[in-house]
Scaffold this motif. Structure first.
Motif, PDB file in Angstrom:
ATOM      1  N   GLU A 130      24.944  41.651  31.147  1.00 26.65           N
ATOM      2  CA  GLU A 130      23.875  42.623  32.259  1.00 26.65           C
ATOM      3  C   GLU A 130      24.922  43.376  33.313  1.00 26.65           C
ATOM      4  OE1 GLU A 130      20.772  43.481  31.430  1.00 26.65           O
ATOM      5  OE2 GLU A 130      20.979  42.269  29.830  1.00 26.65           O
ATOM      6  N   LYS A 131      26.249  43.112  33.453  1.00 27.59           N
ATOM      7  CA  LYS A 131      26.941  43.830  34.328  1.00 27.59           C
ATOM      8  C   LYS A 131      27.659  44.951  33.781  1.00 27.59           C
ATOM      9  CE  LYS A 131      27.776  40.035  37.512  1.00 27.59           C
ATOM     10  NZ  LYS A 131      28.846  39.117  38.277  1.00 27.59           N
ATOM     11  N   LYS A 132      27.755  46.042  34.478  1.00 25.63           N
ATOM     12  CA  LYS A 132      28.052  47.217  34.241  1.00 25.63           C
ATOM     13  C   LYS A 132      29.859  47.187  34.073  1.00 25.63           C
ATOM     14  CE  LYS A 132      29.390  51.656  33.450  1.00 25.63           C
ATOM     15  NZ  LYS A 132      29.274  52.348  32.195  1.00 25.63           N
ATOM     16  N   GLY A 133      30.625  46.654  34.856  1.00 23.04           N
ATOM     17  CA  GLY A 133      31.916  46.382  34.800  1.00 23.04           C
ATOM     18  C   GLY A 133      32.491  45.646  36.010  1.00 23.04           C
ATOM     19  N   ILE A 134      34.059  45.706  36.395  1.00 25.46           N
ATOM     20  CA  ILE A 134      34.394  45.027  37.314  1.00 25.46           C
ATOM     21  C   ILE A 134      35.317  46.165  38.135  1.00 25.46           C
ATOM     22  CG2 ILE A 134      34.651  42.807  36.192  1.00 25.46           C
ATOM     23  CD1 ILE A 134      37.626  43.596  35.769  1.00 25.46           C
ATOM     24  N   ASN A 135      35.655  45.580  39.329  1.00 23.67           N
ATOM     25  CA  ASN A 135      36.489  46.600  40.278  1.00 23.67           C
ATOM     26  C   ASN A 135      37.974  46.133  40.117  1.00 23.67           C
ATOM     27  OD1 ASN A 135      33.952  46.570  42.297  1.00 23.67           O
ATOM     28  ND2 ASN A 135      34.743  48.445  41.856  1.00 23.67           N
ATOM     29  N   MET A 136      38.735  46.717  39.335  1.00 20.21           N
ATOM     30  CA  MET A 136      39.963  46.117  38.478  1.00 20.21           C
ATOM     31  C   MET A 136      41.163  46.152  39.884  1.00 20.21           C
ATOM     32  SD  MET A 136      40.509  47.335  34.582  1.00 20.21           S
ATOM     33  CE  MET A 136      38.992  47.034  33.785  1.00 20.21           C
ATOM     34  N   SER A 137      40.797  47.119  40.863  1.00 22.68           N
ATOM     35  CA  SER A 137      41.957  47.213  41.980  1.00 22.68           C
ATOM     36  C   SER A 137      41.826  45.626  42.537  1.00 22.68           C
ATOM     37  CB  SER A 137      41.577  48.119  42.889  1.00 22.68           C
ATOM     38  OG  SER A 137      40.360  47.958  43.487  1.00 22.68           O
ATOM     39  N   ARG A 138      40.704  44.884  42.554  1.00 25.68           N
ATOM     40  CA  ARG A 138      40.572  43.699  43.375  1.00 25.68           C
ATOM     41  C   ARG A 138      41.749  42.619  42.756  1.00 25.68           C
ATOM     42  NH1 ARG A 138      34.225  42.032  44.335  1.00 25.68           N
ATOM     43  NH2 ARG A 138      33.774  44.313  45.047  1.00 25.68           N
ATOM     44  N   ILE A 139      41.957  42.844  41.550  1.00 26.30           N
ATOM     45  CA  ILE A 139      42.777  41.674  40.789  1.00 26.30           C
ATOM     46  C   ILE A 139      44.211  41.983  41.517  1.00 26.30           C
ATOM     47  CG2 ILE A 139      44.117  41.261  38.744  1.00 26.30           C
ATOM     48  CD1 ILE A 139      41.439  41.928  37.148  1.00 26.30           C
ATOM     49  N   MET A 140      44.631  43.525  41.569  1.00 25.71           N
ATOM     50  CA  MET A 140      45.980  43.807  42.257  1.00 25.71           C
ATOM     51  C   MET A 140      45.972  43.529  43.744  1.00 25.71           C
ATOM     52  SD  MET A 140      46.792  47.365  40.247  1.00 25.71           S
ATOM     53  CE  MET A 140      45.037  47.911  40.507  1.00 25.71           C
ATOM     54  N   ARG A 141      44.959  43.721  44.336  1.00 30.06           N
ATOM     55  CA  ARG A 141      45.148  43.308  45.934  1.00 30.06           C
ATOM     56  C   ARG A 141      45.173  41.697  45.799  1.00 30.06           C
ATOM     57  NH1 ARG A 141      40.521  46.966  45.847  1.00 30.06           N
ATOM     58  NH2 ARG A 141      39.091  45.223  46.569  1.00 30.06           N
ATOM     59  N   THR A 142      44.467  40.986  45.257  1.00 29.87           N
ATOM     60  CA  THR A 142      44.437  39.617  45.365  1.00 29.87           C
ATOM     61  C   THR A 142      46.027  39.196  45.018  1.00 29.87           C
ATOM     62  OG1 THR A 142      42.377  39.383  44.529  1.00 29.87           O
ATOM     63  CG2 THR A 142      43.855  37.396  44.312  1.00 29.87           C
ATOM     64  N   PHE A 143      46.676  39.591  44.079  1.00 32.57           N
ATOM     65  CA  PHE A 143      48.245  39.296  43.862  1.00 32.57           C
ATOM     66  C   PHE A 143      49.013  39.533  45.053  1.00 32.57           C
ATOM     67  CE2 PHE A 143      47.600  37.587  39.465  1.00 32.57           C
ATOM     68  CZ  PHE A 143      49.042  36.909  39.482  1.00 32.57           C
ATOM     69  N   TYR A 144      48.841  40.876  45.549  1.00 35.85           N
ATOM     70  CA  TYR A 144      49.586  41.049  46.593  1.00 35.85           C
ATOM     71  C   TYR A 144      49.437  40.428  47.756  1.00 35.85           C
ATOM     72  CZ  TYR A 144      52.052  45.278  44.967  1.00 35.85           C
ATOM     73  OH  TYR A 144      53.040  46.203  44.382  1.00 35.85           O
ATOM     74  N   ALA A 145      48.226  39.867  47.857  1.00 39.26           N
ATOM     75  CA  ALA A 145      48.033  39.094  49.236  1.00 39.26           C
ATOM     76  C   ALA A 145      48.571  37.898  49.058  1.00 39.26           C
ATOM     77  CB  ALA A 145      46.273  38.847  49.258  1.00 39.26           C
ATOM     78  N   ARG A 146      48.630  37.070  47.834  1.00 36.76           N
ATOM     79  CA  ARG A 146      49.089  35.818  47.443  1.00 36.76           C
ATOM     80  C   ARG A 146      50.741  35.758  47.123  1.00 36.76           C
ATOM     81  NH1 ARG A 146      45.673  32.164  49.568  1.00 36.76           N
ATOM     82  NH2 ARG A 146      43.522  32.692  48.953  1.00 36.76           N
ATOM     83  N   SER A 147      51.326  37.000  46.758  1.00 34.16           N
ATOM     84  CA  SER A 147      52.678  36.776  46.095  1.00 34.16           C
ATOM     85  C   SER A 147      53.828  36.453  47.172  1.00 34.16           C
ATOM     86  CB  SER A 147      53.141  38.039  45.445  1.00 34.16           C
ATOM     87  OG  SER A 147      52.905  39.145  46.266  1.00 34.16           O
ATOM     88  N   GLU A 148      53.356  36.928  48.528  1.00 37.50           N
ATOM     89  CA  GLU A 148      54.471  36.656  49.336  1.00 37.50           C
ATOM     90  C   GLU A 148      54.294  35.341  50.186  1.00 37.50           C
ATOM     91  OE1 GLU A 148      54.222  39.956  52.238  1.00 37.50           O
ATOM     92  OE2 GLU A 148      54.888  41.440  50.580  1.00 37.50           O
ATOM     93  N   GLU A 149      53.281  34.466  49.974  1.00 37.16           N
ATOM     94  CA  GLU A 149      53.387  33.311  50.806  1.00 37.16           C
ATOM     95  C   GLU A 149      53.250  32.231  49.753  1.00 37.16           C
ATOM     96  OE1 GLU A 149      48.570  32.617  50.508  1.00 37.16           O
ATOM     97  OE2 GLU A 149      49.063  33.921  51.975  1.00 37.16           O
ATOM     98  N   ARG A 150      53.532  32.202  48.350  1.00 37.33           N
ATOM     99  CA  ARG A 150      53.357  31.120  47.467  1.00 37.33           C
ATOM    100  C   ARG A 150      54.671  31.430  46.393  1.00 37.33           C
ATOM    101  NH1 ARG A 150      48.110  28.057  47.349  1.00 37.33           N
ATOM    102  NH2 ARG A 150      46.995  28.880  49.142  1.00 37.33           N
ATOM    103  N   PHE A 151      54.769  30.528  45.593  1.00 33.94           N
ATOM    104  CA  PHE A 151      55.835  30.389  44.389  1.00 33.94           C
ATOM    105  C   PHE A 151      54.979  30.635  43.275  1.00 33.94           C
ATOM    106  CE2 PHE A 151      58.275  28.959  47.872  1.00 33.94           C
ATOM    107  CZ  PHE A 151      59.596  29.532  47.551  1.00 33.94           C
ATOM    108  N   SER A 152      55.288  31.165  42.135  1.00 35.32           N
ATOM    109  CA  SER A 152      55.007  31.343  40.834  1.00 35.32           C
ATOM    110  C   SER A 152      53.529  30.580  40.597  1.00 35.32           C
ATOM    111  CB  SER A 152      55.937  30.727  40.044  1.00 35.32           C
ATOM    112  OG  SER A 152      56.539  29.546  40.213  1.00 35.32           O
ATOM    113  N   LEU A 153      53.411  29.178  40.083  1.00 34.41           N
ATOM    114  CA  LEU A 153      52.324  28.645  39.784  1.00 34.41           C
ATOM    115  C   LEU A 153      51.204  28.771  40.797  1.00 34.41           C
ATOM    116  CD1 LEU A 153      51.027  27.415  37.250  1.00 34.41           C
ATOM    117  CD2 LEU A 153      51.877  25.357  38.195  1.00 34.41           C
ATOM    118  N   GLY A 154      51.669  28.600  42.028  1.00 31.92           N
ATOM    119  CA  GLY A 154      50.835  28.706  43.381  1.00 31.92           C
ATOM    120  C   GLY A 154      50.063  30.020  43.482  1.00 31.92           C
ATOM    121  N   VAL A 155      50.784  31.000  43.219  1.00 35.88           N
ATOM    122  CA  VAL A 155      50.160  32.518  43.096  1.00 35.88           C
ATOM    123  C   VAL A 155      49.289  32.431  42.216  1.00 35.88           C
ATOM    124  CG1 VAL A 155      50.645  34.726  42.918  1.00 35.88           C
ATOM    125  CG2 VAL A 155      52.298  33.568  43.913  1.00 35.88           C
ATOM    126  N   ILE A 156      49.443  32.029  40.964  1.00 38.39           N
ATOM    127  CA  ILE A 156      48.288  32.090  40.052  1.00 38.39           C
ATOM    128  C   ILE A 156      47.372  31.444  40.254  1.00 38.39           C
ATOM    129  CG2 ILE A 156      47.802  31.445  37.563  1.00 38.39           C
ATOM    130  CD1 ILE A 156      50.508  31.979  36.625  1.00 38.39           C
TER     131      ILE A 156
END
Length: 365
Positions: A130-156
């Motif tokens: 019943e959902k039209k779609g997702i905001n895909m930019s949120r995935i990228m924003r989430t990664f940028y927010a986490r990539s500088e503070e954690r290592f590999s598996l922790g980022v995921i």
């Protein structure tokens, strides 16, 4: 008495309408915004770059324009629109997201060093019917927010939790692909060089249950046992010099990471090397080339042998749960390849395979 000229009463044809429109456009090219605004709105709509209100649209980029919360609230968001906007069948989509989004991610080596590697990210979530779609930019924003503070598996792990919540999805998955450098010694000369391994880490969250996976492409040489015996027969029976055929081969090893102890990239690489020791070489002098020929002669291997040899190593490690081995021997004798697929457990079992799976195992130097 009113007298109507026949030309006025007659319905204009297509050519006359096109000529009238061209005349209007020529006039508009030299007219001011005020003159255009004074037109009847129905006539103004015929001009390119004019809104239904008759207002001319600006063609200059507004450098000084700033977005505030009030303006942002007016922006349309079709992906979060009502289900009436859905095109096609209202069906559950198992994966929707982004692929090959690249950014630098920090990794730890087994020896404690830190590496920053260019990483290709694939992130997706499930989408309810019943959902039209997702905001895909949120995935990228989430990664940028986490990539500088954690290592590999922790980022995921952190990114997965964040965007599963942000996107209100039941299931989510992230995969990170990168080329991992590892120093490898030559066989006899004492030289060493960097071997690069295509690795992917993946975390899948299904209904709140998480699984962790590691994927590795291991490249090796495979000497055909049959060809080796036939070459030796030619030497002994007829004094005829002959060489067995061998080829660059690839095994894609995918494992579910389980247990309390950490499975390092280097650990999985060494398991593959223990199963099939004829890994392709980096630094080679003459004595190394001779040693490699001897190593291949001591370890002739069919593609079936390779899959089972990798299997024996993986089954013996308690940090590994289900796994899959896909091997491809890219024949120098035949115009086709020899392939095998071996799975352990239900996770990787599949009745159907990607039609281009084995083509993707082709590695170039």
């Amino acid at each position: 008495m009113n007298i109507h000229a026949p030309e006025i009463d007659r319905q204009p044809n297509d050519d006359q309408a096109a000529e009238a429109l061209a005349t209007l456009q020529r006039w508009a090219a030299a007219a001011s915004e005020a003159e255009i605004a004074a037109l009847d709105p129905k006539i103004a709509q015929l001009l390119p770059g004019v809104e239904a209100t008759g207002r001319a649209l600006s063609r200059t980029y507004p450098d000084d324009f700033r977005v505030d919360d009030a303006y942002r609230a007016t922006l349309p968001d079709l992906q979060n629109g009502p289900s009436s906007l859905i095109r096609g069948e209202k069906a559950l989509i198992q994966h929707v997201g982004i692929s090959n989004f690249r950014l630098p991610i920090r990794y730890h080596t087994r020896e404690g060093a830190e590496l920053t590697l260019e990483t290709s990210v694939t992130g997706s979530v499930s989408l309810e019917a019943e959902k039209k779609g997702i905001n895909m930019s949120r995935i990228m924003r989430t990664f940028y927010a986490r990539s500088e503070e954690r290592f590999s598996l922790g980022v995921i792990e952190a990114a997965l939790s964040d965007y599963k919540t942000d996107l209100e999805s039941f299931d989510a998955r992230i995969q990170m692909r990168f080329s991992f450098p590892m120093k490898v010694d030559s066989l006899r000369s004492g030289l060493s060089g960097y071997q690069y391994y295509d690795i992917a880490m993946e975390v899948v969250d299904t209904g709140g249950v998480r699984q962790k996976f590691m994927h590795l492409d291991y490249v090796y040489s495979s000497t055909c046992p049959c060809s080796l015996e036939l070459s030796e027969h030619a030497r002994q029976a007829r004094g005829q010099l002959a060489t067995p055929h061998s080829q660059r081969s690839v095994a894609r090893v995918s494992v579910e990471v389980t247990g309390p102890s950490r499975l390092w990239f280097e650990d999985l690489i060494e398991m593959c090397r223990a199963g099939v020791p004829t890994e392709t070489q980096v630094m080679v002098k003459r004595e190394d080339e001779q040693a490699f020929a001897e190593l291949n002669a001591a370890n002739p291997i069919f593609v079936e042998d390779a899959a089972r040899s990798f299997c024996a190593q993986l089954k013996a490690d308690p940090r590994i749960g289900d796994f899959r081995v896909v091997a491809s021997h890219q024949e120098s004798l035949h115009s086709h390849d020899a392939i095998s697929v071996l799975t352990e457990g239900d996770t990787f079992a599949a009745r159907s395979l990607d039609p281009r799976l084995f083509q993707s195992l082709f590695h170039v130097g």
